[in-house]
Scaffold this motif. Sequence first.
Motif, short mmCIF file in Angstrom:
data_model
loop_
_atom_site.label_atom_id
_atom_site.label_comp_id
_atom_site.label_asym_id
_atom_site.label_seq_id
_atom_site.Cartn_x
_atom_site.Cartn_y
_atom_site.Cartn_z
N PRO A 134 46.68 38.72 41.40
CA PRO A 134 45.23 38.79 41.43
C PRO A 134 44.65 37.76 42.40
O PRO A 134 45.37 36.86 42.86
N GLN A 135 43.36 37.89 42.70
CA GLN A 135 42.71 36.96 43.62
C GLN A 135 42.16 35.76 42.83
O GLN A 135 41.63 35.91 41.75
N ARG A 136 42.40 34.58 43.42
CA ARG A 136 41.92 33.35 42.79
C ARG A 136 41.17 32.51 43.82
O ARG A 136 41.01 32.95 44.97
N GLU A 137 40.74 31.32 43.45
CA GLU A 137 39.90 30.48 44.33
C GLU A 137 40.60 30.17 45.64
O GLU A 137 39.95 29.96 46.68
N THR A 138 41.93 30.10 45.62
CA THR A 138 42.68 29.71 46.82
C THR A 138 43.13 30.90 47.67
O THR A 138 43.74 30.71 48.73
N THR A 139 42.88 32.11 47.24
CA THR A 139 43.31 33.30 48.00
C THR A 139 42.53 33.37 49.32
O THR A 139 41.30 33.25 49.32
N PRO A 140 43.22 33.58 50.45
CA PRO A 140 42.50 33.68 51.73
C PRO A 140 41.55 34.87 51.75
O PRO A 140 41.80 35.89 51.10
N PHE A 141 40.47 34.73 52.52
CA PHE A 141 39.49 35.81 52.62
C PHE A 141 39.86 36.76 53.77
O PHE A 141 40.39 36.33 54.79
N HIS A 142 39.53 38.03 53.58
CA HIS A 142 39.72 39.04 54.64
C HIS A 142 38.65 40.11 54.43
O HIS A 142 38.95 41.23 54.00
N PRO A 143 37.38 39.75 54.72
CA PRO A 143 36.28 40.68 54.38
C PRO A 143 36.37 41.97 55.18
O PRO A 143 36.87 41.99 56.31
N ARG A 144 35.85 43.06 54.56
CA ARG A 144 35.96 44.39 55.17
C ARG A 144 34.61 45.04 55.44
O ARG A 144 34.56 46.25 55.71
N SER A 145 33.55 44.26 55.35
CA SER A 145 32.21 44.81 55.63
C SER A 145 31.35 43.69 56.17
O SER A 145 31.62 42.50 55.90
N PRO A 146 30.28 44.04 56.89
CA PRO A 146 29.34 42.99 57.32
C PRO A 146 28.81 42.20 56.12
O PRO A 146 28.58 41.00 56.23
N TYR A 147 28.66 42.86 54.97
CA TYR A 147 28.24 42.13 53.76
C TYR A 147 29.30 41.09 53.38
O TYR A 147 28.97 39.93 53.11
N GLY A 148 30.56 41.50 53.38
CA GLY A 148 31.63 40.56 53.01
C GLY A 148 31.72 39.39 53.98
O GLY A 148 31.90 38.23 53.58
N VAL A 149 31.54 39.68 55.27
CA VAL A 149 31.58 38.62 56.29
C VAL A 149 30.43 37.64 56.04
O VAL A 149 30.60 36.42 56.10
N ALA A 150 29.25 38.18 55.74
CA ALA A 150 28.08 37.32 55.49
C ALA A 150 28.33 36.44 54.26
O ALA A 150 27.96 35.26 54.25
N LYS A 151 28.95 37.00 53.24
CA LYS A 151 29.22 36.21 52.02
C LYS A 151 30.25 35.11 52.29
O LYS A 151 30.18 34.04 51.68
N VAL A 152 31.19 35.37 53.18
CA VAL A 152 32.16 34.30 53.53
C VAL A 152 31.41 33.14 54.18
O VAL A 152 31.64 31.97 53.86
N TYR A 153 30.47 33.46 55.06
CA TYR A 153 29.65 32.40 55.67
C TYR A 153 28.90 31.63 54.59
O TYR A 153 28.90 30.39 54.58
N GLY A 154 28.27 32.36 53.66
CA GLY A 154 27.49 31.72 52.60
C GLY A 154 28.36 30.80 51.75
O GLY A 154 27.94 29.71 51.34
N HIS A 155 29.58 31.25 51.49
CA HIS A 155 30.52 30.44 50.68
C HIS A 155 30.88 29.15 51.41
O HIS A 155 30.79 28.05 50.85
N TRP A 156 31.21 29.27 52.68
CA TRP A 156 31.66 28.08 53.41
C TRP A 156 30.53 27.12 53.74
O TRP A 156 30.72 25.91 53.78
N ILE A 157 29.33 27.65 53.95
CA ILE A 157 28.21 26.73 54.23
C ILE A 157 27.85 25.97 52.95
O ILE A 157 27.46 24.80 53.00
N THR A 158 28.06 26.59 51.81
CA THR A 158 27.83 25.89 50.54
C THR A 158 28.82 24.73 50.40
O THR A 158 28.45 23.59 50.07
N ILE A 159 30.07 25.00 50.70
CA ILE A 159 31.10 23.94 50.63
C ILE A 159 30.80 22.87 51.68
O ILE A 159 30.91 21.66 51.43
N ASN A 160 30.37 23.32 52.86
CA ASN A 160 30.09 22.36 53.93
C ASN A 160 28.96 21.40 53.55
O ASN A 160 29.04 20.20 53.80
N TYR A 161 27.91 21.92 52.93
CA TYR A 161 26.79 21.04 52.54
C TYR A 161 27.21 20.12 51.39
O TYR A 161 26.72 19.00 51.28
N ARG A 162 28.11 20.60 50.56
CA ARG A 162 28.63 19.74 49.48
C ARG A 162 29.40 18.57 50.09
O ARG A 162 29.21 17.42 49.71
#
Length: 328
Positions: A134-162
Amino acid sequence: MPKALITGITGQDGSYLAEFLLARGYEVIGMVRRTSTINFDRIRDFQDRIEIVQGDLLDQVSLINILQEHRPNEVYNLAAQSFVPTSFQQPVLTGEFTALGVTRVLDAIRIVDPQIHFYQASSSEMFGKVHEVPQRETTPFHPRSPYGVAKVYGHWITINYRESYNLFACSGILFNHESPRRGLEFVTHKITHAVARIKLGLADELRLGNLEARRDWGYAPDYVHAMWLMLQHDRPDDYVVATGETHSVREFCQVAFDYVGLDWEKHVIVDPKFHRPAEVDLLVGDPSKAGRILHWEPTVTFQQLVRIMVDADLTALQQTGNHSPHVG
Ligand code: NAP
Ligand code: GDD
């Protein structure tokens, strides 16, 4: 009294989260964008207990002003263009809302009050063509839609600001979660609504796309509880929220039609119109970190979820003769 700001309060999750927070004594501020027709169906029952403010993820100043005026302790960023097929048709707009919108909210927090606890609505769609089951917090991302790509950005910018500004910023990687308040375009509600209509003699067929796609479907009220738990913990982190079970669209149809005594194969038609340019074939999450650290666990099984949704659609149709999709 703690104060929370919810972006996307008119959506499925925003409405459940608002109710959850009100029940815990929060003052709730809900951000809505300006529209020519107001659509408060999902929040109508408790609208008088929340404060609605106008703002838009596309408009930085509106976000700063809302924070300055209302000074919330917690911000839940649930607003997004959340429908995957639309993200193929409107990829740039999806990026503006779903990706850059997160930076606008984070920057507003950094400028106005860096003590605010922040929740970002990340998604299992980020795993896309999955690298691990199953997928967990450490599983690499491989988005398959512009929505998924946008969410990857949102996830990493959240970590970056933290990491950069020491913000209390959490990213919840939530797998699909459903309810009677789910938008009718998503496959679960599309199915249960059609089952109810067919059962009542109002329709005869249901056109769907890929029946083999598998999802880890949970119950939305359980998932908003997990969002809140993340912001109460003593340090910010990222968590997968899922049931740990996966089922196909085909199985969802079988269970939903069976429940009302109908044979799904007599009614479901596969229509290529609903196929996507790229598909996410299999999602199943490992929620053990959320269980261990937040003591969160799902309370509604797959079978129960299907029944809750079919029952709600049958009741709505019987009461009104005309479906009211967001009530319940
Ligand atoms: P939803 O029902 O589609 O609600 C989306 C909300 O965002 C609506 O209130 C919408 O307002 C608002 N919104 C969209 N664009 C906006 C903008 N530019 N400015 C301000 N508000 C805007 O979504 P949901 O199912 O509740 O999901 C909530 C969040 O979790 C989303 O970010 C979604 O991507 C994410 N997520 C959902 C799931 C799931 O299975 N439900 C799983 C993982 C992640 P209007 O009413 O004006 O359209
Ligand atoms: N919507 C839809 N309509 N989906 C269909 C249909 C159909 O007629 N037929 C088959 N499907 C399949 C889709 O191809 C997909 O594989 C699966 O059903 C689920 O589709 P949706 O219910 O639209 O949800 P999603 O998984 O694409 O996205 C939802 O979950 C994400 C979390 O994984 C959304 O809520 C996203 O915002 C969320 O992030």
